[in-house]
Design an enzyme around this catalytic site. Structure first.
Site, short mmCIF file in Angstrom:
data_model
loop_
_atom_site.label_atom_id
_atom_site.label_comp_id
_atom_site.label_asym_id
_atom_site.label_seq_id
_atom_site.Cartn_x
_atom_site.Cartn_y
_atom_site.Cartn_z
N LYS A 12 0.83 -1.20 0.00
CA LYS A 12 0.00 0.00 0.00
C LYS A 12 0.88 1.26 0.00
O LYS A 12 2.10 1.18 0.23
CB LYS A 12 -0.93 -0.03 1.22
CG LYS A 12 -1.91 -1.22 1.23
CD LYS A 12 -2.77 -1.20 2.50
CE LYS A 12 -3.63 -2.43 2.63
NZ LYS A 12 -4.45 -2.42 3.88
N TYR A 27 -12.03 -2.89 -2.78
CA TYR A 27 -12.55 -3.11 -1.42
C TYR A 27 -14.07 -3.20 -1.37
O TYR A 27 -14.66 -2.95 -0.32
CB TYR A 27 -12.05 -1.99 -0.50
CG TYR A 27 -10.63 -2.17 0.00
CD1 TYR A 27 -10.23 -3.36 0.64
CD2 TYR A 27 -9.68 -1.16 -0.12
CE1 TYR A 27 -8.94 -3.53 1.12
CE2 TYR A 27 -8.38 -1.33 0.35
CZ TYR A 27 -8.02 -2.52 0.98
OH TYR A 27 -6.74 -2.67 1.46
N PHE A 68 -15.18 2.77 7.90
CA PHE A 68 -13.85 3.22 7.47
C PHE A 68 -13.67 3.11 5.96
O PHE A 68 -12.58 3.41 5.45
CB PHE A 68 -12.76 2.42 8.19
CG PHE A 68 -12.88 0.92 8.05
CD1 PHE A 68 -12.42 0.26 6.93
CD2 PHE A 68 -13.48 0.17 9.06
CE1 PHE A 68 -12.55 -1.12 6.79
CE2 PHE A 68 -13.61 -1.22 8.93
CZ PHE A 68 -13.13 -1.87 7.80
N ARG A 101 -1.07 -14.90 3.84
CA ARG A 101 -1.76 -14.22 4.93
C ARG A 101 -1.01 -14.39 6.26
O ARG A 101 -1.00 -13.49 7.09
CB ARG A 101 -3.20 -14.74 5.08
CG ARG A 101 -4.09 -14.46 3.89
CD ARG A 101 -4.65 -13.06 3.87
NE ARG A 101 -5.45 -12.77 5.05
CZ ARG A 101 -6.20 -11.67 5.17
NH1 ARG A 101 -6.25 -10.77 4.19
NH2 ARG A 101 -6.87 -11.44 6.27
N THR A 125 -4.81 -8.38 10.64
CA THR A 125 -5.20 -7.09 10.05
C THR A 125 -4.75 -5.90 10.91
O THR A 125 -4.23 -4.92 10.39
CB THR A 125 -6.74 -7.06 9.88
OG1 THR A 125 -7.13 -8.15 9.04
CG2 THR A 125 -7.20 -5.74 9.29
N ARG A 165 3.26 -7.23 9.14
CA ARG A 165 2.59 -6.16 9.90
C ARG A 165 3.08 -6.09 11.34
O ARG A 165 3.22 -5.01 11.91
CB ARG A 165 1.07 -6.35 9.85
CG ARG A 165 0.46 -6.01 8.49
CD ARG A 165 -0.98 -6.49 8.41
NE ARG A 165 -1.68 -6.08 7.20
CZ ARG A 165 -2.81 -6.63 6.79
NH1 ARG A 165 -3.37 -7.61 7.49
NH2 ARG A 165 -3.40 -6.21 5.68
N ASN A 191 -1.50 -0.35 7.58
CA ASN A 191 -0.91 -1.69 7.80
C ASN A 191 -0.12 -2.22 6.60
O ASN A 191 0.12 -3.41 6.49
CB ASN A 191 -1.98 -2.66 8.30
CG ASN A 191 -3.09 -2.90 7.29
OD1 ASN A 191 -3.03 -2.39 6.18
ND2 ASN A 191 -4.08 -3.67 7.68
N HIS A 209 -1.56 -5.56 1.49
CA HIS A 209 -2.81 -6.30 1.27
C HIS A 209 -2.49 -7.69 0.74
O HIS A 209 -1.56 -7.87 -0.04
CB HIS A 209 -3.67 -5.57 0.21
CG HIS A 209 -4.81 -6.43 -0.27
ND1 HIS A 209 -6.01 -6.51 0.41
CD2 HIS A 209 -4.92 -7.29 -1.31
CE1 HIS A 209 -6.80 -7.37 -0.21
NE2 HIS A 209 -6.16 -7.85 -1.26
N GLU A 263 -9.28 -10.57 -7.47
CA GLU A 263 -8.34 -9.46 -7.33
C GLU A 263 -7.25 -9.49 -8.41
O GLU A 263 -6.88 -8.46 -8.95
CB GLU A 263 -7.74 -9.46 -5.93
CG GLU A 263 -8.77 -9.07 -4.87
CD GLU A 263 -8.36 -9.28 -3.42
OE1 GLU A 263 -9.16 -8.98 -2.53
OE2 GLU A 263 -7.22 -9.74 -3.18
P1 DAT Z 1 -7.07 -7.44 5.60
O1 DAT Z 1 -6.35 -6.30 4.92
O2 DAT Z 1 -6.25 -8.06 6.69
O3 DAT Z 1 -7.61 -8.45 4.63
P2 DAT Z 1 -9.83 -6.49 5.85
O4 DAT Z 1 -10.07 -7.09 4.51
O5 DAT Z 1 -10.77 -6.85 6.94
O6 DAT Z 1 -8.34 -6.81 6.38
O7 DAT Z 1 -9.82 -4.90 5.75
C1 DAT Z 1 -9.17 -4.28 4.67
C2 DAT Z 1 -8.41 -3.09 5.19
O8 DAT Z 1 -9.32 -2.16 5.79
C3 DAT Z 1 -7.41 -3.40 6.30
O9 DAT Z 1 -6.17 -3.87 5.79
C4 DAT Z 1 -7.27 -2.08 6.96
C5 DAT Z 1 -8.68 -1.50 6.86
N1 DAT Z 1 -9.43 -1.76 8.09
C6 DAT Z 1 -9.93 -2.94 8.49
N2 DAT Z 1 -10.55 -2.84 9.67
C7 DAT Z 1 -10.43 -1.54 10.03
C8 DAT Z 1 -10.86 -0.77 11.15
N3 DAT Z 1 -11.54 -1.33 12.16
N4 DAT Z 1 -10.54 0.54 11.16
C9 DAT Z 1 -9.86 1.12 10.17
N5 DAT Z 1 -9.42 0.45 9.07
C10 DAT Z 1 -9.71 -0.85 9.01
MG MG Z 2 -9.15 -8.38 3.26
#
Ligand code: DAT
Ligand code: MG
Length: 151
Positions: free
Chosen positions: A11, A51, A59, A87, A93, A104, A114, A117, A128
């Protein structure tokens, strides 16, 4: 396990912090194979597509603004179990909960920054990869190391 492919992206925060080689190195040293890579600044609309599963989350807007705020390194990595193990290399996350030794855990502090992705399953990996790359962008080759990695 069988050969599979996953979508991994560094990212904008990871790129700006100079962590490209560190992150690529962790996948490469593990024994996974890089089959596509590009530098791209995604549009906001593109980030929203990437996303789309999260569009109801509070968020979502900030997340899409962030992903489209600068260069992203988009990659496809290949190997046995690469979706699930990718992963694991990435870690939880929320970096506050990621184990030390994960990307991370070692390199990030807050969930909104973080740095990386990774696809979370076979279906999202396929979707994706198709969103970010054209089929002809993926290179098929065998590396000399493969017989030492897989036996
Ligand atoms: P990951 O990236 O581990 O697959 P995810 O798909 O649940 O996690 O969410 C995508 C992204 O969204 C994550 O990398 C960071 C952001 N995100 C997730 N939960 C969040 C939260 N509670 N507050 C802010 N950003 C968040
Ligand atoms: Mg995800």
């Amino acid at each position: 396990a069988q050969m599979e492919q996953t979508f991994i992206a560094i990212k904008p925060d990871g790129v700006q912090r100079g962590l490209i080689s560190e992150i690529v190195s962790r996948f490469e040293r593990k024994g996974f194979k890089l089959v596509a890579i590009k530098v791209v600044v995604p549009s906001k609309e593109f980030a929203e597509k990437h996303y789309h599963d999260l569009k109801e989350r509070p968020f979502f807007n900030g997340l899409c603004d962030f992903l489209s705020s600068g260069p992203v390194i988009a990659m496809v990595w290949e190997g046995e179990g690469v979706i699930k193990y990718g992963r694991k290399l990435i870690g939880a996350t929320d970096p506050q909960k990621s184990e030390p030794g994960t990307i991370r855990g070692d390199l990030a502090v807050v969930v909104g920054r973080n740095i990386i992705h990774g696809s979370d399953g076979p279906e999202t990996a396929k979707d994706e990869i198709n969103l970010w790359f054209k089929p002809e962008d993926l290179v098929s080759y065998s590396s000399n190391a493969e017989k030492w990695i897989y036996g």
